[in-house]
Scaffold this motif. Structure first.
Motif, PDB file in Angstrom:
ATOM      1  N   TYR A  10       0.884  -1.168  -0.059  1.00 21.18           N
ATOM      2  CA  TYR A  10      -0.203   0.020  -0.118  1.00 21.18           C
ATOM      3  C   TYR A  10       0.858   1.422   0.029  1.00 21.18           C
ATOM      4  O   TYR A  10       0.631   2.084  -0.759  1.00 21.18           O
ATOM      5  N   LEU A  11       1.910   1.245   0.797  1.00 21.08           N
ATOM      6  CA  LEU A  11       2.848   2.476   0.936  1.00 21.08           C
ATOM      7  C   LEU A  11       3.548   2.679  -0.582  1.00 21.08           C
ATOM      8  O   LEU A  11       3.894   3.761  -0.748  1.00 21.08           O
ATOM      9  N   SER A  12       3.986   1.622  -1.089  1.00 21.54           N
ATOM     10  CA  SER A  12       4.777   1.606  -2.371  1.00 21.54           C
ATOM     11  C   SER A  12       3.796   2.260  -3.443  1.00 21.54           C
ATOM     12  O   SER A  12       4.436   2.899  -4.431  1.00 21.54           O
ATOM     13  N   GLU A  13       2.489   2.362  -3.362  1.00 24.16           N
ATOM     14  CA  GLU A  13       1.594   2.652  -4.346  1.00 24.16           C
ATOM     15  C   GLU A  13       0.865   3.824  -4.021  1.00 24.16           C
ATOM     16  O   GLU A  13      -0.184   4.198  -4.503  1.00 24.16           O
ATOM     17  N   LEU A  14       1.116   4.524  -2.826  1.00 25.52           N
ATOM     18  CA  LEU A  14       0.457   5.443  -2.320  1.00 25.52           C
ATOM     19  C   LEU A  14       0.209   6.780  -3.094  1.00 25.52           C
ATOM     20  O   LEU A  14       1.017   7.516  -3.704  1.00 25.52           O
ATOM     21  N   PRO A  15      -1.111   7.110  -3.400  1.00 27.64           N
ATOM     22  CA  PRO A  15      -1.248   8.321  -4.200  1.00 27.64           C
ATOM     23  C   PRO A  15      -1.143   9.594  -3.318  1.00 27.64           C
ATOM     24  O   PRO A  15      -1.080   9.741  -2.121  1.00 27.64           O
ATOM     25  N   GLU A  16      -0.712  10.671  -3.846  1.00 26.65           N
ATOM     26  CA  GLU A  16      -0.304  12.066  -3.486  1.00 26.65           C
ATOM     27  C   GLU A  16      -1.396  12.350  -2.650  1.00 26.65           C
ATOM     28  O   GLU A  16      -1.071  13.296  -1.776  1.00 26.65           O
ATOM     29  N   GLN A  17      -2.686  12.067  -2.858  1.00 28.64           N
ATOM     30  CA  GLN A  17      -3.634  12.562  -2.031  1.00 28.64           C
ATOM     31  C   GLN A  17      -4.296  11.867  -0.841  1.00 28.64           C
ATOM     32  O   GLN A  17      -5.020  12.301  -0.040  1.00 28.64           O
ATOM     33  N   ALA A  18      -3.333  10.733  -0.450  1.00 29.94           N
ATOM     34  CA  ALA A  18      -3.657  10.090   0.325  1.00 29.94           C
ATOM     35  C   ALA A  18      -3.892  10.629   2.053  1.00 29.94           C
ATOM     36  O   ALA A  18      -2.973  11.597   2.190  1.00 29.94           O
ATOM     37  N   GLY A  19      -4.654  10.690   2.729  1.00 31.74           N
ATOM     38  CA  GLY A  19      -5.047  11.047   3.932  1.00 31.74           C
ATOM     39  C   GLY A  19      -6.056  12.408   3.702  1.00 31.74           C
ATOM     40  O   GLY A  19      -6.497  12.938   4.842  1.00 31.74           O
ATOM     41  N   TYR A  20      -6.318  12.719   2.702  1.00 30.36           N
ATOM     42  CA  TYR A  20      -6.916  13.888   2.418  1.00 30.36           C
ATOM     43  C   TYR A  20      -8.613  13.853   3.044  1.00 30.36           C
ATOM     44  O   TYR A  20      -9.057  14.897   3.573  1.00 30.36           O
ATOM     45  N   PHE A  21      -8.941  12.891   2.836  1.00 34.67           N
ATOM     46  CA  PHE A  21     -10.339  12.512   3.327  1.00 34.67           C
ATOM     47  C   PHE A  21     -10.455  11.983   4.637  1.00 34.67           C
ATOM     48  O   PHE A  21     -11.349  11.048   4.995  1.00 34.67           O
ATOM     49  N   LYS A  22      -9.261  12.056   5.564  1.00 39.79           N
ATOM     50  CA  LYS A  22      -9.323  11.512   6.802  1.00 39.79           C
ATOM     51  C   LYS A  22      -9.218  12.661   7.911  1.00 39.79           C
ATOM     52  O   LYS A  22      -8.697  12.617   8.744  1.00 39.79           O
ATOM     53  N   GLU A  23      -9.562  13.949   7.441  1.00 37.18           N
ATOM     54  CA  GLU A  23      -9.493  15.236   8.368  1.00 37.18           C
ATOM     55  C   GLU A  23     -10.619  14.987   9.433  1.00 37.18           C
ATOM     56  O   GLU A  23     -11.518  14.165   8.989  1.00 37.18           O
ATOM     57  N   THR A  24     -10.312  15.575  10.463  1.00 35.61           N
ATOM     58  CA  THR A  24     -11.167  15.245  11.650  1.00 35.61           C
ATOM     59  C   THR A  24     -12.409  15.316  11.671  1.00 35.61           C
ATOM     60  O   THR A  24     -13.155  14.421  12.136  1.00 35.61           O
ATOM     61  N   ARG A  25     -13.236  16.453  10.853  1.00 36.87           N
ATOM     62  CA  ARG A  25     -14.791  16.359  10.854  1.00 36.87           C
ATOM     63  C   ARG A  25     -15.150  15.148   9.879  1.00 36.87           C
ATOM     64  O   ARG A  25     -16.326  14.885  10.525  1.00 36.87           O
ATOM     65  N   ILE A  26     -14.596  14.489   9.005  1.00 36.60           N
ATOM     66  CA  ILE A  26     -14.933  13.440   8.344  1.00 36.60           C
ATOM     67  C   ILE A  26     -14.995  12.135   9.372  1.00 36.60           C
ATOM     68  O   ILE A  26     -15.957  11.503   9.468  1.00 36.60           O
ATOM     69  N   VAL A  27     -13.949  11.863   9.853  1.00 39.69           N
ATOM     70  CA  VAL A  27     -13.695  11.023  10.896  1.00 39.69           C
ATOM     71  C   VAL A  27     -14.500  11.066  12.034  1.00 39.69           C
ATOM     72  O   VAL A  27     -15.257  10.101  12.483  1.00 39.69           O
ATOM     73  N   GLU A  28     -14.842  12.191  12.534  1.00 39.70           N
ATOM     74  CA  GLU A  28     -15.772  12.329  13.634  1.00 39.70           C
ATOM     75  C   GLU A  28     -17.008  12.047  12.977  1.00 39.70           C
ATOM     76  O   GLU A  28     -17.790  11.354  13.985  1.00 39.70           O
ATOM     77  N   PHE A  29     -17.532  12.378  11.869  1.00 33.59           N
ATOM     78  CA  PHE A  29     -18.831  12.386  11.426  1.00 33.59           C
ATOM     79  C   PHE A  29     -19.173  10.540  11.483  1.00 33.59           C
ATOM     80  O   PHE A  29     -20.232  10.017  12.114  1.00 33.59           O
ATOM     81  N   ILE A  30     -18.203   9.969  10.972  1.00 29.19           N
ATOM     82  CA  ILE A  30     -18.044   8.440  10.633  1.00 29.19           C
ATOM     83  C   ILE A  30     -18.247   7.851  12.027  1.00 29.19           C
ATOM     84  O   ILE A  30     -19.024   6.979  12.135  1.00 29.19           O
ATOM     85  N   PHE A  31     -17.454   8.175  12.915  1.00 34.05           N
ATOM     86  CA  PHE A  31     -17.271   7.617  14.656  1.00 34.05           C
ATOM     87  C   PHE A  31     -18.671   7.827  15.055  1.00 34.05           C
ATOM     88  O   PHE A  31     -19.375   6.935  15.639  1.00 34.05           O
ATOM     89  N   LEU A  32     -19.183   9.064  14.902  1.00 36.46           N
ATOM     90  CA  LEU A  32     -20.662   9.497  15.509  1.00 36.46           C
ATOM     91  C   LEU A  32     -21.687   8.504  15.069  1.00 36.46           C
ATOM     92  O   LEU A  32     -22.738   7.891  15.822  1.00 36.46           O
ATOM     93  N   LEU A  33     -21.626   8.298  13.491  1.00 34.28           N
ATOM     94  CA  LEU A  33     -22.586   7.697  12.988  1.00 34.28           C
ATOM     95  C   LEU A  33     -22.836   6.196  13.246  1.00 34.28           C
ATOM     96  O   LEU A  33     -23.603   5.575  13.617  1.00 34.28           O
ATOM     97  N   SER A  34     -21.447   5.796  13.387  1.00 38.81           N
ATOM     98  CA  SER A  34     -21.243   4.105  13.720  1.00 38.81           C
ATOM     99  C   SER A  34     -21.857   4.131  14.992  1.00 38.81           C
ATOM    100  O   SER A  34     -22.269   2.949  15.544  1.00 38.81           O
ATOM    101  N   GLU A  35     -21.579   4.888  16.172  1.00 39.26           N
ATOM    102  CA  GLU A  35     -22.124   4.962  17.283  1.00 39.26           C
ATOM    103  C   GLU A  35     -23.697   4.912  17.238  1.00 39.26           C
ATOM    104  O   GLU A  35     -24.110   4.242  18.115  1.00 39.26           O
TER     105      GLU A  35
END
Length: 278
Positions: A10-35
């Motif tokens: 995975y690291l050898s093929e890492l796209p330069e945008q990796a992590g862009y959609f893991k910002e706090t607001r998005i992760v928090e939204f998913i965590f709260l929805l999962s709860e």
């Protein structure tokens, strides 16, 4: 060995945008929805990874298709604006679809039904139909070529804890696991601050260059390092007398240096202290 190989691939093929959609607001939204839907920890991390990988591929496809038609700078700016608007308009729907798909991969918890998902979207004033919800799931599946059963950092943490126990590390297994899950959540919700601290430690400079930030991307996306750092921090908090022994074992298992493990734990603890200081 399988997880380590998968991580390296995975690291050898890492796209330069990796992590862009893991910002706090998005992760928090998913965590709260999962709860809200009472999904387990692995499901919410699976949803984060699915959304991240889907969105990156979708952006690449959109920009590639539009870029071929418009070559000038002004055209590219207009193209990106159009892509951004399209992403924004469907983002919540795609997020919900990723949570739905992640729930279907879990063997121990009820899946999120279309009725449940639609009811939630309607509470946010969206007027999607069941057909549109199904089409959204299919869009995610097709974009990812149906490769949705991806490993999550939680899987790395839990497997390493099992190996430590097998190797004779006498640790309080249940409370350590619970603490590691909480620390992993914390690392995702304060991701930028933790990795910013880690980068500055690594380069011994408080103002990293754009090139240094770009090269550091593989560190930010390294699940094995994240898992090792979380376990190390958990042991340091819960059972400090075992910390050196655990770091030594983790080094032998993964090849990650004690210095790297120490630096990661320091960055996490520094953020914990900072977040609890009045």
């Amino acid at each position: 060995i399988h997880l380590a190989t998968e991580n390296e691939q995975y690291l050898s093929e890492l796209p330069e945008q990796a992590g862009y959609f893991k910002e706090t607001r998005i992760v928090e939204f998913i965590f709260l929805l999962s709860e809200k839907w009472r999904l387990d920890q692995s499901t919410r991390y699976q949803a984060v990874e699915l959304l991240e990988r889907f969105m990156i591929k979708q952006v690449e496809q959109m920009c590639g298709n539009r870029g071929s038609a418009k070559g000038r700078d002004q055209g590219r700016r207009s193209s990106w604006s159009s892509v951004r608007d399209q992403i924004t308009n469907t983002f919540v729907l795609r997020l919900v679809s990723c949570v739905q798909l992640a729930s279907k991969l879990s063997l121990h918890y009820s899946r999120v039904t279309s009725d449940t998902a639609l009811k939630f979207l309607q509470s946010l004033k969206y007027s999607y139909t069941k057909q549109e919800l199904l089409e959204s799931e299919l869009a995610v599946l097709n974009t990812l070529h149906f490769h949705i059963n991806v490993s999550t950092p939680l899987a790395y943490v839990e497997l390493l804890l099992e190996v430590l126990g097998y190797n004779g590390c006498l640790l309080p297994a249940k409370p350590l696991h619970q603490l590691c899950v909480q620390l992993l959540d914390f690392c995702y919700l304060t991701r930028e601050t933790i990795y910013d601290t880690l980068l500055k430690i690594a380069i011994e400079n408080s103002t990293p260059s754009k090139l240094q930030i770009a090269k550091f991307l593989t560190v930010k996306e390294d699940f094995m390092l994240l898992a090792v750092g979380v376990i190390s921090t958990g042991v340091f908090i819960l059972s400090p007398g075992h910390w050196e022994q655990v770091v030594e074992h983790l080094n032998c298992i993964t090849g990650i240096t004690p210095q790297s493990i120490l630096e990661f734990s320091y960055a996490v603890v520094k953020r914990i202290v900072g977040s609890t200081t009045p």
